[in-house]
Design a protein around this motif. Structure first.
Motif, short mmCIF file in Angstrom:
data_model
loop_
_atom_site.label_atom_id
_atom_site.label_comp_id
_atom_site.label_asym_id
_atom_site.label_seq_id
_atom_site.Cartn_x
_atom_site.Cartn_y
_atom_site.Cartn_z
N PHE A 86 36.01 36.13 37.89
CA PHE A 86 36.30 37.24 38.80
C PHE A 86 36.74 38.48 38.03
CE2 PHE A 86 39.49 39.27 41.75
CZ PHE A 86 38.53 39.92 42.51
N LEU A 87 37.56 38.27 36.98
CA LEU A 87 38.00 39.39 36.14
C LEU A 87 36.80 40.03 35.43
CD1 LEU A 87 40.33 41.04 35.00
CD2 LEU A 87 40.59 39.34 33.21
N LEU A 113 34.16 52.59 43.52
CA LEU A 113 33.98 51.34 42.78
C LEU A 113 35.10 51.16 41.75
CD1 LEU A 113 30.13 51.09 42.14
CD2 LEU A 113 31.52 49.70 43.67
N ARG A 114 35.43 52.24 41.03
CA ARG A 114 36.50 52.15 40.03
C ARG A 114 37.84 51.82 40.69
NH1 ARG A 114 35.17 53.45 35.00
NH2 ARG A 114 33.39 54.82 34.56
N ASN A 115 38.12 52.46 41.82
CA ASN A 115 39.37 52.17 42.52
C ASN A 115 39.41 50.73 43.01
OD1 ASN A 115 40.29 54.78 42.15
ND2 ASN A 115 39.55 55.52 44.11
N LEU A 116 38.26 50.24 43.47
CA LEU A 116 38.18 48.85 43.94
C LEU A 116 38.44 47.89 42.78
CD1 LEU A 116 37.48 46.90 46.27
CD2 LEU A 116 35.10 47.01 45.51
N SER A 117 37.83 48.18 41.64
CA SER A 117 38.02 47.32 40.47
C SER A 117 39.48 47.37 40.01
CB SER A 117 37.09 47.77 39.33
OG SER A 117 37.31 47.02 38.16
N LYS A 118 40.06 48.55 40.00
CA LYS A 118 41.46 48.70 39.57
C LYS A 118 42.41 48.00 40.54
CE LYS A 118 44.86 52.26 38.38
NZ LYS A 118 45.11 53.72 38.30
N LYS A 119 42.09 48.06 41.83
CA LYS A 119 42.95 47.46 42.85
C LYS A 119 43.12 45.96 42.65
CE LYS A 119 43.22 46.82 47.88
NZ LYS A 119 42.54 47.13 49.16
N GLU A 137 50.56 36.97 38.35
CA GLU A 137 49.14 37.10 38.66
C GLU A 137 48.29 37.05 37.40
OE1 GLU A 137 46.75 40.70 40.57
OE2 GLU A 137 48.28 39.94 41.91
N GLU A 138 48.83 37.63 36.30
CA GLU A 138 48.08 37.62 35.05
C GLU A 138 47.93 36.21 34.50
OE1 GLU A 138 48.00 40.42 31.08
OE2 GLU A 138 49.91 39.90 31.96
N GLU A 139 48.94 35.35 34.72
CA GLU A 139 48.86 33.98 34.24
C GLU A 139 47.77 33.20 34.96
OE1 GLU A 139 52.67 32.28 34.69
OE2 GLU A 139 53.67 33.64 33.28
N GLU A 140 47.46 33.58 36.20
CA GLU A 140 46.46 32.85 36.98
C GLU A 140 45.06 33.04 36.42
OE1 GLU A 140 47.01 34.36 40.86
OE2 GLU A 140 48.90 33.29 41.24
N TYR A 141 44.88 34.04 35.56
CA TYR A 141 43.55 34.34 35.05
C TYR A 141 43.18 33.51 33.83
CZ TYR A 141 42.76 38.12 38.30
OH TYR A 141 42.54 38.84 39.46
N ARG A 142 43.87 32.40 33.65
CA ARG A 142 43.46 31.49 32.57
C ARG A 142 42.41 30.50 33.05
NH1 ARG A 142 48.56 29.74 34.21
NH2 ARG A 142 48.72 27.56 34.88
N TYR A 143 42.21 30.40 34.37
CA TYR A 143 41.19 29.51 34.90
C TYR A 143 39.82 30.17 34.80
CZ TYR A 143 45.32 27.24 36.87
OH TYR A 143 46.53 26.64 37.02
N THR A 144 38.79 29.33 34.69
CA THR A 144 37.43 29.88 34.53
C THR A 144 36.99 30.67 35.75
OG1 THR A 144 36.48 27.81 35.36
CG2 THR A 144 36.79 28.00 32.97
N LYS A 173 48.04 42.56 37.40
CA LYS A 173 49.10 43.40 36.85
C LYS A 173 49.63 42.77 35.57
CE LYS A 173 50.48 45.02 41.41
NZ LYS A 173 51.58 45.09 42.41
N LYS A 174 49.93 43.62 34.61
CA LYS A 174 50.41 43.14 33.32
C LYS A 174 51.81 42.53 33.46
CE LYS A 174 47.72 46.31 30.44
NZ LYS A 174 47.78 47.34 29.39
N ASN A 175 52.03 41.49 32.66
CA ASN A 175 53.32 40.80 32.62
C ASN A 175 53.76 40.32 34.00
OD1 ASN A 175 53.49 41.45 29.85
ND2 ASN A 175 54.39 43.45 30.35
N SER A 176 52.82 39.81 34.75
CA SER A 176 53.13 39.28 36.07
C SER A 176 52.56 37.88 36.20
CB SER A 176 52.55 40.18 37.17
OG SER A 176 51.13 40.14 37.15
#
Length: 577
Positions: A90-91, A63-69, A78-85, A73-76
């Protein structure tokens, strides 16, 4: 003469204990097998719980590996996409799954400490206790068997002495009845008979004493020792049964204890899911990608009943000779200087983000200003700290040399000044975008080299931005400063350019507002002349009449090339027909 009971009577009285001893031994064997089976059951349960803990740990790790996967990623990007609700929900789910995995680790740890560890120690103690009880039982069994053997020996001795006394009595009687036997022989036989009778009496007394002792030991054995041992074994076995039952209860309680926390994790996931706001996400997309361009105005009616003139305007915008027939004269630089909106490279964008639409450019500039202000604040904090340190050194020279921080203070001051200049520069661009300052007017393309030398910042302050047909934006910084020819020479050379020949016609598929230098506005359905094909940059050069020519996106027009004519002008009305 002494009369003795027949030994066979006494033999029948003590023959029963042999069978009892045998049965007692059999019971010990049965109990030993049963208690060993109980220990085996306990060890089997320990193994079961141990495997369960391993499964819980493995599940938690997965479960931890799945969550980490799936964590951004920081400074990417992909991180900018997490501003949507939806992506934030999902985060939150990933984070809660991480906590969920932690509860399975708690289950494994508690089962290991409360069940596996405790039962393992208890099994060792149980084995020692069982060994002690059966050792006492075997010892008591051996003792009663020893007493029984002593009794048997005493009985056989008494039986033998009785038989010897009986034979001696018969011999005496025989000798006494025989008249031929001397009186001395008879006396001797009588004494021998009396001796044998005395021995038989002694054996009888010994046998009687041994028998009483055996009966007492046997009673003690079957009514005290053995029941006590059996009671201890029973208590031991009952404790084992109670202990395995309590462990099974603990097994369930360990799971039950984490249920509230797991339920809370699931509640948080549900809460995150309910926080998804489609309206908000849609608005964020609109804010992120809105260009700030005004919608195009109404399309004017154009009369195509009159044939278009074929003359070429001397003041029209056209490529330099380097892009046309005089390519050896100016080379590849000419097109870049005359048409800066054509994209030459795919490197980083201009410093002022002029390659972006107005709204996105404003956001980028605001972010840059905020970033620079944060950097200034950091530098000022560092300078204040060093200033305080210098004051301490001045007041207490023994703590350090005050002059040692002067160099660093000077560096910080220079850094702050540079950052402030950068802030002023970006704030100027930002003010221009927001309309607080008048927009910068682009210098004419045929600008003199003298004016460029006097105003280098005005020429190179920002890159030109153009909109390509697919909605992206291309840019190319002006290279006017590279030209150091006198203004008069340049103007004369530009004015002497011959107009490019017509190589075909085109029909506008869509309306295009040519608001930037070098472009031309066209209306949907309009027919125009083609004077230069698309060279791979997405733009086609066209001419409306002798006074109007420029570039339009290639995808906005349908081109009809005339392979046979160099500069043969056909009426556009006929072409459209």
């Amino acid at each position: 003469m002494v009369s003795l009971p027949h030994p066979s009577v006494l033999h029948g009285a003590v023959s029963a204990p042999c069978l009892c001893c045998r049965k007692g031994k059999d019971q010990f064997d049965n109990l030993e097998k049963h208690t060993q089976w109980g220990i085996d059951v306990l060890e089997k349960y320990i193994k079961f719980v141990k495997e369960r803990t391993e499964i819980e740990l493995s599940y938690a790790k997965q479960l931890r590996n799945l969550s980490k996967k799936y964590q951004p990623k920081k400074n990417s990007k992909e991180e900018e996409e997490y501003r949507y609700t939806s992506t934030r929900a999902f985060l939150a789910t990933l984070n809660e799954m991480n906590d969920y995995a932690g509860q399975h680790e708690v289950i494994s740890e508690n089962m290991t400490s409360l069940i596996t560890g405790e039962l393992t120690r208890y099994v060792q103690e149980l084995k020692q206790e069982r060994k002690s009880h059966f050792h006492d039982g075997r010892k008591a069994q051996q003792h009663i068997e020893t007493c029984w053997k002593q009794l048997e020996a005493s009985k056989r001795r008494f039986e033998r002495d009785c038989k010897e006394a009986d034979r001696a009595q018969q011999y005496f009687e025989k000798m006494d009845a025989d008249i031929n036997v001397t009186k001395a022989d008879v006396e001797k036989a009588r004494q021998q008979a009396q001796l044998r009778h005395q021995m038989a009496e002694d054996s009888k007394a010994e046998y009687s004493s041994t028998l009483q002792k055996f009966n007492s030991e046997q009673h003690e054995h079957y009514y005290t020792h053995i029941p006590n041992i059996f009671q201890k074994i029973q208590e031991m076995e009952e404790r084992r049964i109670v202990r395995i039952g309590e462990s099974m209860k603990t097994f369930a309680e360990v799971d039950r204890q984490v249920i509230p926390i797991i339920g809370k994790c699931l509640d948080e996931i549900t809460k995150a899911a309910e926080s998804v706001d489609h309206k908000n996400d849609s608005q964020m997309v609109i804010e992120a990608f809105k260009s700030g361009f005004e919608p195009p105005g109404d399309v004017d009616f154009e009369d195509f009943t009159q044939p278009m003139k074929r003359t070429v305007s001397e003041s029209s915008l056209s490529n330099s000779r380097g892009d046309g027939k005089s390519e050896p004269k100016f080379g590849s630089k000419s097109k870049g200087k005359l048409w800066p909106f054509i994209k030459k490279n795919k490197g980083a964008g201009p410093e002022d983000f002029s390659n972006l639409p107005p709204e996105q450019r404003r956001k980028k500039l605001q972010q840059k200003v905020d970033e620079l202000n944060r950097d200034i604040q950091k530098e000022m904090d560092s300078r204040d700290a060093l200033t305080k340190m210098k004051d301490v050194y001045i007041k207490n020279p023994q703590m350090g040399d005050a002059a040692s921080v002067d160099h660093r203070l000077a560096e910080l001051g220079q850094n702050i000044e540079k950052l402030r200049l950068e802030v002023q520069k970006f704030e100027g661009w930002l003010a221009e975008v927001e309309g607080r300052l008048p927009a910068r007017t682009e210098q004419p393309r045929r600008q003199s080299g003298v004016y460029e030398a006097q105003n280098p910042s005005g020429v190179n302050s920002c890159a030109q931005d153009r909109e390509s047909p697919d909605g992206s934006y291309t840019e190319e910084q002006s290279q006017e400063t590279e030209m150091k020819v006198p203004a008069t020479d340049f103007d004369d050379e530009f004015d002497d350019e011959e107009p490019l020949p017509t190589i075909g016609t085109c029909k506008a598929l869509y309306t295009f507002e040519g608001q930037n230098e070098g472009t031309i506005s066209v209306a949907e359905g309009e027919m125009l002349y083609v004077i230069e094909e698309d060279k791979g940059d997405g733009w086609t050069r066209i001419r409306r009449n002798e006074d109007e020519e420029g570039y339009v996106p290639t995808s906005y027009v349908e081109v009809y090339l005339d392979k046979n004519a160099k500069d043969v002008h056909k009426p556009l009305q006929k072409i459209s027909e």
